[in-house]
Design a protein around this motif. Structure first.
Motif, PDB file in Angstrom:
ATOM      1  N   ILE A  73       6.165  -2.664  -4.683  1.00 24.81           N
ATOM      2  CA  ILE A  73       6.081  -1.485  -3.684  1.00 24.81           C
ATOM      3  C   ILE A  73       6.374   0.000  -4.723  1.00 24.81           C
ATOM      4  O   ILE A  73       5.676   0.678  -4.721  1.00 24.81           O
ATOM      5  CB  ILE A  73       6.563  -1.495  -2.396  1.00 24.81           C
ATOM      6  CG1 ILE A  73       6.168  -2.608  -1.695  1.00 24.81           C
ATOM      7  CG2 ILE A  73       6.342  -0.260  -2.003  1.00 24.81           C
ATOM      8  CD1 ILE A  73       7.019  -2.852  -0.385  1.00 24.81           C
ATOM      9  N   GLU A  74       7.619  -0.187  -5.388  1.00 27.55           N
ATOM     10  CA  GLU A  74       8.321   0.932  -5.904  1.00 27.55           C
ATOM     11  C   GLU A  74       7.374   1.261  -7.160  1.00 27.55           C
ATOM     12  O   GLU A  74       6.922   2.469  -7.479  1.00 27.55           O
ATOM     13  CB  GLU A  74       9.365   0.705  -6.383  1.00 27.55           C
ATOM     14  CG  GLU A  74      10.440   1.770  -6.403  1.00 27.55           C
ATOM     15  CD  GLU A  74      11.932   1.568  -6.678  1.00 27.55           C
ATOM     16  OE1 GLU A  74      12.421   0.348  -6.242  1.00 27.55           O
ATOM     17  OE2 GLU A  74      12.747   2.001  -7.230  1.00 27.55           O
ATOM     18  N   GLN A  75       6.833   0.068  -7.941  1.00 29.84           N
ATOM     19  CA  GLN A  75       5.842   0.378  -9.102  1.00 29.84           C
ATOM     20  C   GLN A  75       4.573   0.972  -8.644  1.00 29.84           C
ATOM     21  O   GLN A  75       3.954   1.778  -9.341  1.00 29.84           O
ATOM     22  CB  GLN A  75       5.789  -0.880  -9.694  1.00 29.84           C
ATOM     23  CG  GLN A  75       6.911  -1.389 -10.603  1.00 29.84           C
ATOM     24  CD  GLN A  75       6.534  -2.922 -11.025  1.00 29.84           C
ATOM     25  OE1 GLN A  75       5.414  -2.949 -11.619  1.00 29.84           O
ATOM     26  NE2 GLN A  75       7.498  -3.801 -10.867  1.00 29.84           N
ATOM     27  N   ALA A  76       4.057   0.394  -7.423  1.00 28.98           N
ATOM     28  CA  ALA A  76       3.128   0.907  -7.164  1.00 28.98           C
ATOM     29  C   ALA A  76       2.794   2.367  -6.432  1.00 28.98           C
ATOM     30  O   ALA A  76       1.963   2.893  -6.889  1.00 28.98           O
ATOM     31  CB  ALA A  76       2.590  -0.159  -5.853  1.00 28.98           C
ATOM     32  N   ILE A  77       3.800   2.646  -6.028  1.00 26.54           N
ATOM     33  CA  ILE A  77       3.883   4.214  -5.567  1.00 26.54           C
ATOM     34  C   ILE A  77       3.685   5.007  -6.904  1.00 26.54           C
ATOM     35  O   ILE A  77       3.335   5.986  -7.117  1.00 26.54           O
ATOM     36  CB  ILE A  77       5.283   4.652  -4.841  1.00 26.54           C
ATOM     37  CG1 ILE A  77       5.288   3.777  -3.672  1.00 26.54           C
ATOM     38  CG2 ILE A  77       5.366   5.893  -4.770  1.00 26.54           C
ATOM     39  CD1 ILE A  77       6.362   3.929  -2.934  1.00 26.54           C
ATOM     40  N   VAL A  92       0.220  -2.053   0.055  1.00 26.84           N
ATOM     41  CA  VAL A  92       0.084  -2.207   1.402  1.00 26.84           C
ATOM     42  C   VAL A  92       0.116  -3.984   1.498  1.00 26.84           C
ATOM     43  O   VAL A  92       0.911  -4.157   2.450  1.00 26.84           O
ATOM     44  CB  VAL A  92      -1.289  -1.936   1.935  1.00 26.84           C
ATOM     45  CG1 VAL A  92      -1.685  -2.566   3.301  1.00 26.84           C
ATOM     46  CG2 VAL A  92      -1.521  -0.357   2.125  1.00 26.84           C
ATOM     47  N   MET A  93      -0.448  -4.658   0.723  1.00 26.88           N
ATOM     48  CA  MET A  93       0.061  -5.928   0.728  1.00 26.88           C
ATOM     49  C   MET A  93       1.512  -6.452   0.566  1.00 26.88           C
ATOM     50  O   MET A  93       1.791  -7.296   1.190  1.00 26.88           O
ATOM     51  CB  MET A  93      -1.053  -6.728  -0.354  1.00 26.88           C
ATOM     52  CG  MET A  93      -2.613  -6.813  -0.022  1.00 26.88           C
ATOM     53  SD  MET A  93      -3.442  -7.835  -0.837  1.00 26.88           S
ATOM     54  CE  MET A  93      -3.488  -7.128  -2.423  1.00 26.88           C
ATOM     55  N   GLU A  94       2.006  -5.883  -0.459  1.00 24.89           N
ATOM     56  CA  GLU A  94       3.537  -6.165  -0.473  1.00 24.89           C
ATOM     57  C   GLU A  94       4.336  -5.773   0.593  1.00 24.89           C
ATOM     58  O   GLU A  94       5.272  -6.486   1.029  1.00 24.89           O
ATOM     59  CB  GLU A  94       3.981  -5.595  -1.892  1.00 24.89           C
ATOM     60  CG  GLU A  94       3.246  -5.879  -3.065  1.00 24.89           C
ATOM     61  CD  GLU A  94       3.362  -7.514  -3.160  1.00 24.89           C
ATOM     62  OE1 GLU A  94       4.400  -8.184  -3.027  1.00 24.89           O
ATOM     63  OE2 GLU A  94       2.318  -8.160  -3.652  1.00 24.89           O
ATOM     64  N   LEU A  95       3.980  -4.670   1.375  1.00 21.53           N
ATOM     65  CA  LEU A  95       4.634  -4.513   2.494  1.00 21.53           C
ATOM     66  C   LEU A  95       4.391  -5.298   3.560  1.00 21.53           C
ATOM     67  O   LEU A  95       5.317  -5.902   4.122  1.00 21.53           O
ATOM     68  CB  LEU A  95       4.174  -2.994   3.048  1.00 21.53           C
ATOM     69  CG  LEU A  95       4.731  -1.698   2.693  1.00 21.53           C
ATOM     70  CD1 LEU A  95       3.813  -0.541   2.814  1.00 21.53           C
ATOM     71  CD2 LEU A  95       6.035  -1.662   2.794  1.00 21.53           C
TER      72      LEU A  95
END
Lengths: 146, 408
Positions: free
Chosen positions: B286-290, B116-119
């Motif tokens: 974000i990609e890594q987080a998902i 969320v924060m990176e978005l």
């Protein structure tokens, strides 16, 4: 340095030593606190003789450490040396603290209000300054059994 | 005796005061000054000799209001600091309270927060850089990428129901789990956004006019930038590799692989490039987080802490315990421990710090926001000194000064 329970070393500094201590922390190559993170004031109305506190957060970018310094001053004579000679960032932070707490920063080049209007006479973050109408009845603690 | 002729000659003596410089009010009505910043500039022709700012009076007394509110009700105040990236502010506040309470959140919550924060960081940098384009005269790029901020807001809407002032999450986790549509929308965003952003970069980064307008303007040396309290992209553009995400990791940022882009001179162009590169890093994060969220056991979205975590609304309707805790938390019945906490997060434009003093009551005794905008905007006169008048607009735009954060 010994941190407190939340990870930051905290020290109370006597008022007449403040500038010297900060200057030492700034200059000393082993410490090198080259960054002033934050200045803010706190009001303790019950603490006679040391009602106003000014809290400094310092940081060393090189060593990645933080420290917190506090000075206490009486509300009748709230005079604290200004740190603008060491950190340029102290300028507005001290103006903000003056604006809200009435702390006089001695040696500050331009000590004026910054967020409130110039005609204001109160120091609004002091505890005696009411946030709402003090006669209002619906938010008293005893209504909630406290 | 004076003759009439002599008198008129004396009367018509030119009375021009000896003012060497012109004074110009840049703002507050100029579009680049957000309606509140007034910069009184002294000009020698078109060159700026000195400047002085007034930062307007939209002050909303958040710190004072916070002294009367239980911890949950302070979150809406943090939304309104830097409204371009509200989830970062929310998370910073939750981290502060969690530090005070000694709460540990599960890894999955950390990864959800990172996502969320990176978005939010992408949304913030997107606006800053495209508006920088507008201020140099390139409106097209802005209108082209602006819709992708809306796409990010649609993801927020799916997570928490709000778009701008998100009030996202809870102390100890999230209000509810991410539904599959969140991941679907985020994946779609990760697919569609990079080519558009690449195109935007092609439009500006090597553009002759843009480079002429930005290279060498508004620079501040490393020493001065540190002395002025710069953080975030504005400091990294000067060449200092300092990022709170790597220096003092929070929210399990240490589990991620990413680079911290740094510039060299700290001029407007470097700030632009650093923000651009941060967007690419954020997209990778974000990609890594998902991936990491999906690798964790599903359905975990809050810490197991009944006293502090506000129970989900569905529970409150059915479960008596949940109803009691809901009431006690909302009314501020549960006291916090005594202590002083400083917690900082890497906001989109620098170190956003929360200094919280708790005296053991239901509200903070004192809460101070360390707003990065407020601290570095005071360097503005020094940055534009000796520059042309048109550079003043571009420098202000690239500093990313957000009015809500300036006057908390």
């Amino acid at each position: 340095m010994i941190p407190d329970e939340y990870g930051i070393f905290t020290a109370e500094v006597p008022l007449n030593q403040l500038y010297r201590v900060v200057h030492f922390l700034f200059k000393d190559p082993a410490l090198e606190f080259n960054f002033l993170t934050d200045i803010c004031g706190v009001h303790y109305p019950d603490d006679a003789g040391r009602e106003l506190a000014v809290v400094y957060h310092l940081q060393s970018m090189r060593h990645n450490t933080r420290t917190r310094l506090k000075v206490f001053v009486p509300i009748t004579k709230p005079e604290v040396p200004s740190l603008t000679g060491i950190y340029a960032s102290a300028n507005w932070m001290e103006r903000e603290t003056y604006d809200f707490y009435g702390v006089q920063f001695l040696g500050h080049p331009d000590l004026r209000r910054i967020l409130n209007m110039d005609e204001m006479v109160d120091f609004p973050l002091r505890k005696e300054f009411p946030l709402e109408d003090p006669l209002r009845e619906d938010k008293k603690d005893y209504h909630f059994g406290r | 005796m004076k003759t009439n002729l002599e008198f008129t000659a004396e009367f018509h003596q030119p009375d021009i005061p000896d003012i060497p410089y012109n004074t110009l009010n840049l703002g507050p009505t100029h579009p680049a000054t957000h309606g509140i910043f007034q910069n009184v500039l002294k000009l020698d022709g078109e060159r700026i000799v000195s400047g002085e700012q007034t930062i307007g009076y939209i002050h909303r007394a958040f710190e004072k209001i916070a002294e009367r509110r239980p911890f949950y009700q302070i979150t809406p105040l943090t939304d309104r600091l830097n409204y371009c990236s509200a989830p970062i502010n929310n998370t910073g506040w939750y981290l502060t309270v969690e530090k005070l309470l000694g709460l540990k959140v599960p890894k999955r919550v950390d990864y959800m927060r990172v996502m969320v924060m990176e978005l939010a960081r992408v949304a913030d940098h997107l606006i800053c850089n495209s508006i920088l384009g507008v201020d140099t005269g390139a409106l097209t790029g802005f209108t082209y990428v602006y819709q992708y901020r809306e796409k990010i807001y649609e993801i927020y809407e799916e997570i928490c129901g709000a778009r701008l002032t998100t009030n996202m999450g809870r102390i100890g986790g999230f209000e509810r789990d991410f539904n599959p549509r969140v991941f679907e929308l985020t994946r779609k965003f990760l697919q569609e956004f990079p080519p558009v952003w690449r195109e935007f970069e092609n439009l500006l980064t090597r553009n002759r006019i843009f480079m002429d307008r930005t290279i060498g303007t508004g620079g501040l040396g490393v020493e001065r930038a540190l002395n002025y309290g710069f953080t975030g992209p504005n400091l990294r553009a000067c060449g200092i590799d300092y990022d709170l995400r790597t220096a003092e990791p929070y929210c399990s940022y240490e589990d991620f692989k990413f680079d911290v882009p740094v510039g060299t001179t700290g001029d407007t162009y470097d700030r632009y490039v650093v923000r651009n590169e941060e967007i690419w890093q954020s997209l990778s994060l974000i990609e890594q987080a998902i991936k990491k969220i999906e690798a964790e056991p599903p359905g975990v979205y809050h810490a197991d802490a009944d006293h502090y975590y506000l129970p989900p609304k569905q529970e409150v309707y059915k479960n008596m315990e949940a109803l009691i805790y809901h009431f006690k938390i909302i009314m501020g019945e549960i006291d916090a421990p005594v202590g002083e906490v400083y917690q900082a997060v890497e906001g989109a434009n620098g170190e956003l710090g929360f200094y919280l003093i708790s005296d053991g009551g239901r509200t903070p005794y004192r809460l101070h926001f360390r707003r990065p905008c407020f601290i570095y905007y005071q360097a503005y006169p020094e940055m534009v000194k000796g520059q042309m008048l048109s550079d003043a607009i571009v420098v202000m735009s690239s500093l990313n000064v957000i009015a809500g954060e300036l006057d908390a």
